[in-house]
Design an enzyme around this catalytic site. Structure first.
Site, short mmCIF file in Angstrom:
data_model
loop_
_atom_site.label_atom_id
_atom_site.label_comp_id
_atom_site.label_asym_id
_atom_site.label_seq_id
_atom_site.Cartn_x
_atom_site.Cartn_y
_atom_site.Cartn_z
CB SER A 182 75.21 -29.16 -84.18
OG SER A 182 76.17 -30.01 -84.76
CB THR A 183 78.93 -26.79 -86.13
OG1 THR A 183 78.81 -28.10 -86.64
CG2 THR A 183 80.32 -26.24 -86.42
CG HIS A 208 74.80 -32.79 -82.78
ND1 HIS A 208 74.48 -32.15 -83.96
CD2 HIS A 208 73.65 -33.31 -82.31
CE1 HIS A 208 73.18 -32.30 -84.20
NE2 HIS A 208 72.65 -33.00 -83.21
CG MET A 301 76.90 -29.56 -88.96
SD MET A 301 78.54 -30.14 -89.44
CE MET A 301 78.21 -30.72 -91.10
CG ASP A 304 69.17 -33.30 -84.63
OD1 ASP A 304 68.05 -33.85 -84.70
OD2 ASP A 304 69.95 -33.43 -83.65
#
Length: 370
Positions: A182-183, A208, A301, A304
């Site tokens: 993600s991030t 993501h 972040m 998940d």
């Protein structure tokens, strides 16, 4: 102490909207606004903000050029404000390469009810950015990323793929490397893919990212990776030497077809507020690939992917989490480590080598039970 924020945008309406949304959160203080990078440079010197939001398209100097100079001379957390267009996607991905922590799309002032969700996403990303690691850019960019948050009921992977009982895994020499991020992930993924050879086992990726960004991201990865990289399509066979990236706004699942594997796309509910969800992909890999897989969870972040990685470990797959020191945000890998889901916790530059070692070490043709 409140997060000091500077808003840089040439649109008076956007500056007003962002200021109103962000000032409602008591943890964020708007210390100033700027209409272009030249004004922003002076405001940064005067106000010493913790985070800035930066428009991509501005007069006198575009946001990416300003970002490149900023990361070289005065590195700090930046959240880009981007349009959801093909050109906007390319420019934003370039900004992430240069060190922006994350991005948000331009606020849609004409859609009723959209601003509240947008405000929640914006606030969350500014807060994450304020805690992210930012280093000066020289020649090699650090990890950076794009995450999408959805303010809705939080579903688990059960909403898309029920937890299954142990399966009998077929004899096969095909390996699959499953990566979730993600991030910070767009650049972390690039570093891993650049280090894998053209004949590496197949790689499946859930990052993501919005729908408009996944195809340009796959094309960008294809240009820098020795492997062949594409945006996954429904029913597509998974082949060695190829990388399959989940389309934005669709879950990517791995299905078995005899001794081979296929991509399956799903429009099921958001899981952990994300679609694609790493938990969904990892669970499908656990159920259908089992010990023939290696799971890798990178910077991001939230949490998940942590539970899905644990499910992979429980059926005999090898598992890796990126370490805290090299993660932009140690949320997802940190959650996996705390859950006991990661066999190996490694700095980013060592992950590709470890993946290749683990896939080479896996006994070929093993008949295993999950």
């Amino acid at each position: 102490m409140a997060i000091k924020l500077l808003i840089v945008d040439d649109s008076a309406l956007v500056r007003k909207l962002l200021s109103e949304m962000l000032s409602k959160d008591g943890d964020i203080e708007i210390v100033g606004t700027a209409t272009d990078p030249y004004a922003a440079r002076e405001k940064i010197k005067q106000l010493n903000p913790d985070v800035i939001t930066l428009d991509v398209e501005m007069p006198r100097m575009d946001g990416v050029t300003f970002l490149e100079n900023l990361m070289r001379l005065r590195p700090m957390p930046v959240v880009m404000v981007s349009s959801l267009t093909a050109q906007g996607a390319d420019v934003t991905l370039r900004a992430l390469e240069l060190g922006a922590i994350d991005f948000v799309t331009k606020p849609k002032v004409d859609l009723a009810g959209s601003l509240e969700k947008y405000a929640d996403e914006l606030i969350a990303k500014v807060k994450v950015a304020s805690k992210a690691r930012v280093n000066a850019r020289v020649s090699t960019p650090r990890p950076a990323v794009a995450a999408s948050l959805h303010a809705e009921q939080r579903h688990s992977a059960d909403a898309v793929l029920p937890a299954g009982a142990g399966k009998r895994f077929l004899r096969t020499t095909d390996r699959i490397i499953a990566i979730g991020a993600s991030t910070g992930g767009t650049e972390a993924i690039r570093e891993v893919l650049e280090s894998l050879p053209p004949d590496a086992p197949a790689v499946v990726i859930s990052q993501h990212i919005p729908a408009a960004f996944s195809k340009p991201f796959a094309e960008r990865m294809n240009r820098c990776s020795p492997m062949s990289v594409c945006e996954a399509s429904d029913g597509q066979y998974i082949l060695p030497g190829h990388v399959y990236i989940a389309p934005g706004d669709q879950h990517l699942l791995i299905e078995r077809d005899g001794a081979r594997y296929r991509c399956k796309l799903s429009n099921g509910p958001h899981v952990n507020r994300h679609r694609p969800s790493v938990d969904v992909m990892f669970r499908s890999v656990a159920q259908n690939v089992g010990p023939n897989a290696v799971g890798v969870i990178l910077t991001g972040m939230g949490d998940d992917g942590a539970r899905g990685l644990k499910e992979m470990l429980e059926v005999g797959a090898s598992t890796i989490a990126q370490d805290e020191a090299t993660s932009v945000v140690w949320g997802m890998p940190g959650a996996a480590v705390k859950m006991g889901a990661a066999q190996h916790v490694l700095p980013l530059h060592r992950i590709a080598g470890e993946v290749l070692q683990l896939t080479a070490d896996q006994p070929s043709g093993k008949l295993a039970h999950g």
